[in-house]
Scaffold this motif. Sequence first.
Motif, PDB file in Angstrom:
ATOM      1  N   PHE A  68     -33.159 -33.960  -1.853  1.00 26.11           N
ATOM      2  CA  PHE A  68     -31.992 -35.384  -2.406  1.00 26.11           C
ATOM      3  C   PHE A  68     -31.388 -35.716  -4.146  1.00 26.11           C
ATOM      4  N   ALA A  69     -31.448 -33.769  -4.251  1.00 23.57           N
ATOM      5  CA  ALA A  69     -30.707 -33.455  -5.254  1.00 23.57           C
ATOM      6  C   ALA A  69     -29.725 -34.060  -6.453  1.00 23.57           C
ATOM      7  N   ASP A  70     -28.718 -33.881  -5.139  1.00 19.24           N
ATOM      8  CA  ASP A  70     -27.307 -34.861  -4.537  1.00 19.24           C
ATOM      9  C   ASP A  70     -27.561 -36.090  -4.986  1.00 19.24           C
ATOM     10  N   ARG A  71     -28.054 -37.039  -4.840  1.00 21.08           N
ATOM     11  CA  ARG A  71     -28.647 -38.567  -4.397  1.00 21.08           C
ATOM     12  C   ARG A  71     -28.470 -39.159  -6.966  1.00 21.08           C
ATOM     13  N   ARG A  72     -29.535 -38.152  -7.284  1.00 20.18           N
ATOM     14  CA  ARG A  72     -29.468 -38.771  -9.061  1.00 20.18           C
ATOM     15  C   ARG A  72     -27.791 -39.180  -9.374  1.00 20.18           C
ATOM     16  N   THR A  73     -27.905 -39.918 -10.312  1.00 23.07           N
ATOM     17  CA  THR A  73     -26.681 -40.933 -10.251  1.00 23.07           C
ATOM     18  C   THR A  73     -26.683 -41.859 -11.534  1.00 23.07           C
ATOM     19  N   THR A  74     -25.683 -42.453 -11.548  1.00 21.74           N
ATOM     20  CA  THR A  74     -25.945 -43.212 -12.976  1.00 21.74           C
ATOM     21  C   THR A  74     -24.559 -44.074 -12.506  1.00 21.74           C
ATOM     22  N   LYS A  75     -25.959 -46.335 -12.773  1.00 20.27           N
ATOM     23  CA  LYS A  75     -24.747 -46.927 -12.224  1.00 20.27           C
ATOM     24  C   LYS A  75     -25.649 -47.974 -13.121  1.00 20.27           C
ATOM     25  N   ARG A  76     -24.597 -49.207 -13.213  1.00 19.79           N
ATOM     26  CA  ARG A  76     -24.844 -49.906 -13.921  1.00 19.79           C
ATOM     27  C   ARG A  76     -25.305 -51.154 -13.424  1.00 19.79           C
ATOM     28  N   ILE A  77     -26.561 -51.433 -14.101  1.00 14.77           N
ATOM     29  CA  ILE A  77     -27.683 -52.528 -14.011  1.00 14.77           C
ATOM     30  C   ILE A  77     -27.679 -53.294 -14.527  1.00 14.77           C
ATOM     31  N   GLU A  78     -27.204 -54.726 -14.040  1.00 11.85           N
ATOM     32  CA  GLU A  78     -27.317 -56.297 -14.758  1.00 11.85           C
ATOM     33  C   GLU A  78     -27.031 -55.622 -16.649  1.00 11.85           C
ATOM     34  N   GLY A  79     -25.648 -54.737 -16.686  1.00 10.98           N
ATOM     35  CA  GLY A  79     -25.435 -54.584 -18.143  1.00 10.98           C
ATOM     36  C   GLY A  79     -26.194 -53.451 -18.328  1.00 10.98           C
ATOM     37  N   ALA A  80     -26.977 -52.607 -18.635  1.00 16.52           N
ATOM     38  CA  ALA A  80     -27.233 -51.906 -18.148  1.00 16.52           C
ATOM     39  C   ALA A  80     -26.941 -50.225 -18.067  1.00 16.52           C
ATOM     40  N   ASP A  81     -26.505 -49.074 -18.551  1.00 23.85           N
ATOM     41  CA  ASP A  81     -26.101 -48.303 -17.965  1.00 23.85           C
ATOM     42  C   ASP A  81     -27.536 -47.137 -17.173  1.00 23.85           C
ATOM     43  N   VAL A  82     -28.321 -47.085 -15.771  1.00 25.62           N
ATOM     44  CA  VAL A  82     -29.223 -46.396 -15.499  1.00 25.62           C
ATOM     45  C   VAL A  82     -28.627 -45.071 -14.717  1.00 25.62           C
ATOM     46  N   THR A  83     -29.771 -43.805 -15.043  1.00 25.15           N
ATOM     47  CA  THR A  83     -29.407 -42.739 -14.679  1.00 25.15           C
ATOM     48  C   THR A  83     -31.006 -42.568 -13.363  1.00 25.15           C
ATOM     49  N   GLY A  84     -31.139 -41.772 -12.416  1.00 24.22           N
ATOM     50  CA  GLY A  84     -32.126 -41.957 -11.817  1.00 24.22           C
ATOM     51  C   GLY A  84     -31.889 -41.595 -10.117  1.00 24.22           C
ATOM     52  N   TRP A  85     -32.615 -41.642  -9.869  1.00 21.43           N
ATOM     53  CA  TRP A  85     -32.835 -42.197  -8.092  1.00 21.43           C
ATOM     54  C   TRP A  85     -33.221 -43.716  -7.311  1.00 21.43           C
ATOM     55  N   PHE A  86     -31.609 -44.253  -6.127  1.00 22.53           N
ATOM     56  CA  PHE A  86     -31.759 -45.569  -6.128  1.00 22.53           C
ATOM     57  C   PHE A  86     -32.149 -45.416  -4.965  1.00 22.53           C
ATOM     58  N   THR A  87     -33.193 -46.825  -3.925  1.00 24.74           N
ATOM     59  CA  THR A  87     -33.378 -47.142  -3.231  1.00 24.74           C
ATOM     60  C   THR A  87     -32.578 -46.942  -2.491  1.00 24.74           C
ATOM     61  N   GLU A  88     -30.693 -48.383  -2.744  1.00 28.99           N
ATOM     62  CA  GLU A  88     -30.091 -48.189  -2.135  1.00 28.99           C
ATOM     63  C   GLU A  88     -29.068 -47.024  -1.391  1.00 28.99           C
ATOM     64  N   ASP A  89     -29.091 -45.568  -2.382  1.00 25.05           N
ATOM     65  CA  ASP A  89     -28.704 -44.656  -1.709  1.00 25.05           C
ATOM     66  C   ASP A  89     -29.819 -43.779  -0.717  1.00 25.05           C
ATOM     67  N   LEU A  90     -30.840 -44.088  -0.259  1.00 23.31           N
ATOM     68  CA  LEU A  90     -31.817 -42.931   0.799  1.00 23.31           C
ATOM     69  C   LEU A  90     -31.910 -44.345   1.431  1.00 23.31           C
ATOM     70  N   THR A  91     -32.239 -43.889   3.296  1.00 25.97           N
ATOM     71  CA  THR A  91     -32.696 -44.452   3.946  1.00 25.97           C
ATOM     72  C   THR A  91     -33.849 -44.528   4.020  1.00 25.97           C
ATOM     73  N   TRP A  92     -34.849 -45.733   4.284  1.00 23.49           N
ATOM     74  CA  TRP A  92     -36.889 -45.887   4.535  1.00 23.49           C
ATOM     75  C   TRP A  92     -36.940 -44.587   5.495  1.00 23.49           C
ATOM     76  N   ALA A  93     -36.133 -43.844   6.341  1.00 23.50           N
ATOM     77  CA  ALA A  93     -36.990 -42.834   6.779  1.00 23.50           C
ATOM     78  C   ALA A  93     -37.082 -41.820   5.547  1.00 23.50           C
ATOM     79  N   GLU A  94     -35.705 -41.599   4.268  1.00 25.69           N
ATOM     80  CA  GLU A  94     -36.304 -40.991   3.315  1.00 25.69           C
ATOM     81  C   GLU A  94     -37.010 -41.331   2.404  1.00 25.69           C
ATOM     82  N   LEU A  95     -36.989 -42.284   2.118  1.00 26.67           N
ATOM     83  CA  LEU A  95     -38.298 -43.103   1.379  1.00 26.67           C
ATOM     84  C   LEU A  95     -39.297 -42.562   1.720  1.00 26.67           C
TER      85      LEU A  95
END
Length: 328
Positions: A68-95
């Motif tokens: 899952f290394a390639d899923r690490r990313t930065t997103k803007r969440i409610e006005g703040a930049d957040v870096t890491g892995w996000f549930t919406e980028d993985l399927t339930w089978a992966e989570l």
Amino acid sequence: MTPVPQVIAHRGASGHRPEHSEAAYRLAIELGADAIEPDIVASRDGVLVLRHENEISGTTDVADHAEFADRRTTKRIEGADVTGWFTEDLTWAELSTLTVRERLPEVRPRSAEHDGTGRMLRLSDLVRLLDAADRPVGLVAEIKHATHFESIGLPLDELVADELRSVGWAGDERLTIESFERTVLDRVRARGIGARYVYLIEKRGAAADLVARLGSAAPSYASQLEAPSLARFAAEGLHGVSLDKSTLIDAAGSTDARVVDRAQAAGLAVFAWTLRAENAFLSRAHRGPGGRGAQGHYVDEFRALMALGLDGVFADQPELAIAVRDGL
């Protein structure tokens, strides 16, 4: 009758086990919690999973999974930049391959000893635990980041309503639904889900749904605690408000009942979050010796808050809150 204030296990018994783990939920039931509060986010394929945030590097071992290394990313969440892995980028089978870990290991090392012993859960998994309990235990389901999820094609109001129907909890008397965003509460209710609806209110800032719609003109959370707004909430079908405890108690340990009185006068139940026994989380006046992870004078703080006439409290150590409540 449930004693007042109701004691709600915050993310399970999260003062003892990694939050949102099966162990935390089971222990909360064993310790006598009146209800359990899970936070709800979504996987890429629309499965409702239980995590405090959609960014999961602090509460799972996702960073240890090379696949899952390639899923690490930065997103803007409610006005703040957040870096890491996000549930919406993985399927339930992966989570489902991830294990959970303590979010605050420096404060809760005993909980951290259970790192890696449990996996992520779905909302349906928690409902099964509640249905199997030997006594009625409520569900206080918090919908997280609804505006963000809607923007990426994962409407949580639809997903939550469908899930509650499928597990037989649409209209269950044990069900409460809460969120920091009024919009998603209104939409779930419009989908015919019978529940108590509670608006979570921060001490500072403004709701993400209002900011997305109104920008800088969005009303602050604080302004929504004035009598006209509270009366409107009740008239529009909300059942309660849930407040950051710092709204009610200051660093010196002094409490202020005015918001509680205004809300209850408007016909709303009032809840407070979060009661935690460690010095790291107590008001300055209630801290004791031993450092951030040691338990301070939590009885004094819990008692002072409960004395305001609250309808419910969220607690990381539910048995401690129950003991204080029962001693009032």
